[in-house]
Design a protein around this motif. Sequence first.
Motif, short mmCIF file in Angstrom:
data_model
loop_
_atom_site.label_atom_id
_atom_site.label_comp_id
_atom_site.label_asym_id
_atom_site.label_seq_id
_atom_site.Cartn_x
_atom_site.Cartn_y
_atom_site.Cartn_z
N LEU A 110 72.30 -19.41 27.98
CA LEU A 110 71.67 -20.62 27.98
C LEU A 110 72.96 -21.75 27.38
O LEU A 110 73.86 -21.43 26.78
CB LEU A 110 71.00 -20.70 26.36
CG LEU A 110 69.90 -19.86 26.35
CD1 LEU A 110 69.28 -19.30 24.97
CD2 LEU A 110 68.78 -20.17 27.42
N THR A 167 61.10 -25.17 24.52
CA THR A 167 60.33 -25.02 25.67
C THR A 167 59.42 -23.69 25.28
O THR A 167 58.41 -23.88 25.62
CB THR A 167 61.36 -24.58 26.68
OG1 THR A 167 61.94 -25.75 27.17
CG2 THR A 167 60.41 -24.17 28.18
N TYR A 171 65.69 -24.66 24.65
CA TYR A 171 65.17 -23.24 25.03
C TYR A 171 64.18 -22.86 24.08
O TYR A 171 63.01 -22.61 24.59
CB TYR A 171 66.17 -22.20 25.33
CG TYR A 171 65.46 -20.97 25.78
CD1 TYR A 171 65.17 -20.63 27.05
CD2 TYR A 171 65.41 -19.75 24.62
CE1 TYR A 171 64.46 -19.17 27.46
CE2 TYR A 171 64.92 -18.52 24.99
CZ TYR A 171 64.50 -18.23 26.27
OH TYR A 171 63.81 -17.18 26.56
#
Length: 195
Positions: A71, A80, A77
């Motif tokens: 990442l 999301t 992340y």
Amino acid sequence: MQRDDQNEEDIGLFQRMKQDDARAFEAIYNRYFLKLSNTAFKRLQDRETTEEIVQELFVNLWLKRHRLPDLKIPESYLQTLLRHAVIDWFRAQARQNGFAAEMLAQPDRQTVNATEQHILYADLQQAYESTVGRLPEKCRQVYALHQQGRSVADIAHELQIAPKTVESHLLKAQHTLRELLKDYSAVAVALMISF
């Protein structure tokens, strides 16, 4: 701490978590639980549901840590993952509410609803117990111990299997239970099989 510095620190925490560092996971949890909860609550307007969704997000993050991508921005992340979890919850509610709206059109719904909820919960409990009973023996043992609050390491030690095997059994149990109980409310199932 500047944002870039925090992002670099987050990247390091995620890398350590992927190598089974529970303290790194705890640091990520402590850093983001409240932030993700606040974001989810703005959409859901319900504290209990918010907590369930965010808790499940972190459980899945830990269980799937070995398969996480590299990442560049860990916070994005996590956001999301949260967005997808909230969307999935709303989809499940929309399916459930289609049935509920039809039922609410009938008279004296308040009394009937309480009875129906009791019956639905009893049905869910019975379906849940039946489904757990159909899990393969080792998978069922792992799941039962985990439901008692035992850690992955404790279960692995007691059953003399690798921690990764424990995680695999837990993922299989979670997937099987969700699949076989998919006709019930998503929130009720989440409460029933929360890890």
